[in-house]
Write an enzyme that holds these catalytic residues in place. Structure first.
Site, short mmCIF file in Angstrom:
data_model
loop_
_atom_site.label_atom_id
_atom_site.label_comp_id
_atom_site.label_asym_id
_atom_site.label_seq_id
_atom_site.Cartn_x
_atom_site.Cartn_y
_atom_site.Cartn_z
CB CYS A 31 -0.88 0.02 1.24
SG CYS A 31 -1.89 -1.45 1.41
N GLY A 57 -1.51 1.32 -4.80
CA GLY A 57 -2.78 0.74 -4.38
C GLY A 57 -3.94 1.39 -5.09
CG ASN A 132 3.28 -0.30 2.70
OD1 ASN A 132 4.35 0.15 2.34
ND2 ASN A 132 2.80 -1.42 2.21
N GLY A 133 2.23 -2.84 4.89
CA GLY A 133 3.10 -3.93 5.34
C GLY A 133 2.32 -5.06 5.95
#
Ligand code: 5GP
Ligand code: MG
Length: 507
Positions: A31, A57, A132-133
């Site tokens: 993302c 994204g 994000n992740g």
């Protein structure tokens, strides 16, 4: 093949919970995040940032801002940033600090509950998180907390993280300590933008697996997944957020809280190879320059006798320029891309993916007819795309088709947010390069070597995450080997050897 979960989600479906059964069963967390504190209107900058990070994204977008009274207001929705936001809802988001998020397109998770930033109200005020992740140990953590009596309303690991932070905040008035305490228990690759009241923070995982950088923007400061955001907001990149570092943004300055551990890093190589925009600077390196070097390295490692080089647009373009510079073979535009077709990678089944490659790419006959062609792409995952491309280029009259790939063979899942989940979906699983060449019907196939890639990036191998191409990971992942494990084993063997020697001497 398994379906993917959205950003910030990890645990799979649980039979006991109705709502959770509707969640998809695979995580996928590629993302884009942004956080900003400015004297000006934050939401217009955040909106622009999300459009700039749109390649990270396309499934959903969201913005949360802190209003006058320090409460947090958010607008979130499915689709591209410009589909979610309009002048009306943006003007409802008035504030000087805020965070934003774009989520990677996935299948089967088109629901608003998954859309970020996630906002909670707590005794400490409103708090919002964009993520994000992937949190590798989220399932175990959640289970432990559930046993302690916590109840969750979703399976998102974003919820897990924000709740853990809130829980620490109630005991500790110091937000930095609270976040540090909460994150101590978390393992994985992540970049967070976090807002507590009107305070905005950027946080990067201890190994810097996922990217995050810090920049000056008009009237204030910002953190973002990629530096292009600062370029396009009329600001400039200051530096990358360091592994494990937490940064607080204020309009007039930023405050750094460096990693308490520190030293080690494991930057994701796939950001350089495929994911980031070429005009971004990531961990001190130009993504464009890295891809040029990758192309040159490929030409050295796998030269080809050919008449023309054609990139697979758009992600193979920069690698192809490097390949041509090194090999002297002319570059041409041999495949035309329809930009308005969805990315094939995310389609739910193989037939749809195959049909969609055809819809997306069309060869230019005059470029390839009667020629020995080199096709360059950034990566092969399942091999669907490349098989179709080789077939269509041959049908268009190429006499030979040679394939060169800017990422080593993908043989193992990514646990840190890139969309590669199960070994059985990779064409390289259990196949040699020759087998794969046959499978995609190419006359020859060459992947860049791991060593070549490391040199092209210009980092030390020990400073990169190469999990998907080496099956050795920078953090503990159940059932997987950790990087440096071999040296640890040999160290153990060596010390066992020494013990044996010393015991012989003793006896
Ligand atoms: P394959 O058909 O081999 O599964 O997909 C490979 C193609 O997808 C390559 O052209 C590459 O650029 C692209 N690709 C690789 N990884 C990803 C990803 O995580 N997401 C998307 N959308 N495309 C990817
Ligand atoms: Mg591609």
């Amino acid at each position: 093949m398994g379906r993917r979960r959205p950003c910030g989600h990890t645990s799979g479906p649980r039979p006991t919970r109705q709502v959770i059964q509707t969640f998809p069963d695979k995580a996928e967390d590629k993302c884009g995040v942004v956080g900003i504190h400015t004297e000006r209107d934050a939401s217009s900058y955040l909106y622009a940032s999300l459009r700039i990070l749109q390649h990270r994204g396309q499934n959903s977008a969201g913005i949360a801002v802190s209003t006058e009274d320090e409460s947090i207001k958010a607008v979130r929705g499915m689709g591209l940033a410009h589909e979610v936001f309009n002048s009306e809802n943006l003007s409802s988001l008035s504030g000087r600090s805020g965070i934003g998020h774009v989520r990677y397109p996935t299948t089967g998770d088109d629901m608003l509950e998954n859309v970020q930033p996630l906002v909670l109200s707590s005794g400490m005020g409103d708090i919002a998180l964009a993520h994000n992740g992937d949190i590798v140990n989220s399932e175990a953590l959640r289970e432990r907390l559930e046993n302690e009596g916590w109840a969750f309303f979703s399976t998102t690991d974003t919820e897990l993280v924000i709740r853990m932070i809130v829980n620490e905040l109630k005991d500790l008035a110091d937000p930095v300590k609270a976040v540090r305490n909460a994150l101590k228990r978390i393992e994985g690759g992540y970049a967070f933008t976090l807002m507590i009241g009107s305070r905005v923070y950027g946080i990067r995982d201890p190994l810097g697996i996922r990217p995050l950088c810090l920049g000056k923007v008009p009237g204030g400061y910002a953190v973002a997944s990629e530096s292009v955001v600062f370029d396009m907001l009329g600001g400039k990149l200051i530096r990358d957020v360091m592994p494990g570092e937490m940064v607080e943004l204020t309009a007039g300055d930023y405050v750094s809280y460096p990693s308490p551990s520190g030293g080690e890093r494991a930057n994701c190589m796939f950001e350089y190879v495929y994911f980031a925009r070429p005009d971004s600077i990531m961990d001190g390196k130009s993504v464009f320059d890295v891809r040029i070097e990758v192309g040159k390295m490929l030409a050295r490692e796998h030269p080809a006798e050919a008449d023309v080089v054609i990139p697979v647009p758009d992600s193979g373009r920069t690698h192809a320029i490097g390949f041509c510079e090194e090999s002297g073979i002319p570059l041409s535009e041999g495949l035309m891309k329809n930009r308005f077709v969805e990315r094939t990678f995310i389609l739910p089944d193989q037939d749809a993916r195959e049909a969609s490659v055809r819809m997306k790419l069309n060869p230019i006959r005059s470029v390839v007819r009667g020629k020995r062609v080199v096709i360059i792409d950034d990566s092969i995952v399942r091999g669907t795309t490349m098989l179709k491309i080789v077939q269509m280029v041959r049908e268009a009259g190429a006499t030979e088709v040679h394939v060169r790939i800017g990422c080593p063979r993908i043989i193992a899942p990514c646990y840190y947010g890139i969309d590669m989940k199960t070994r059985n979906q990779f064409i390289a699983t259990g196949r040699s390069e020759e087998d794969i060449a046959r499978e995609i019907t190419a006359d020859s196939l060459g992947y860049i070597s791991v060593d070549g890639l490391v040199r092209a990036i210009g980092s030390k191998q020990s400073e990169l995450c190469l999990g998907c191409v080496t099956a050795e990971y920078p953090t503990k992942v159940p059932g997987e080997r950790m990087r440096f494990q071999r040296s640890l084993e040999s160290f153990q063997q060596a010390s066992a050897g020494k013990r044996a020697v010393s015991s012989r001497i003793d006896s």
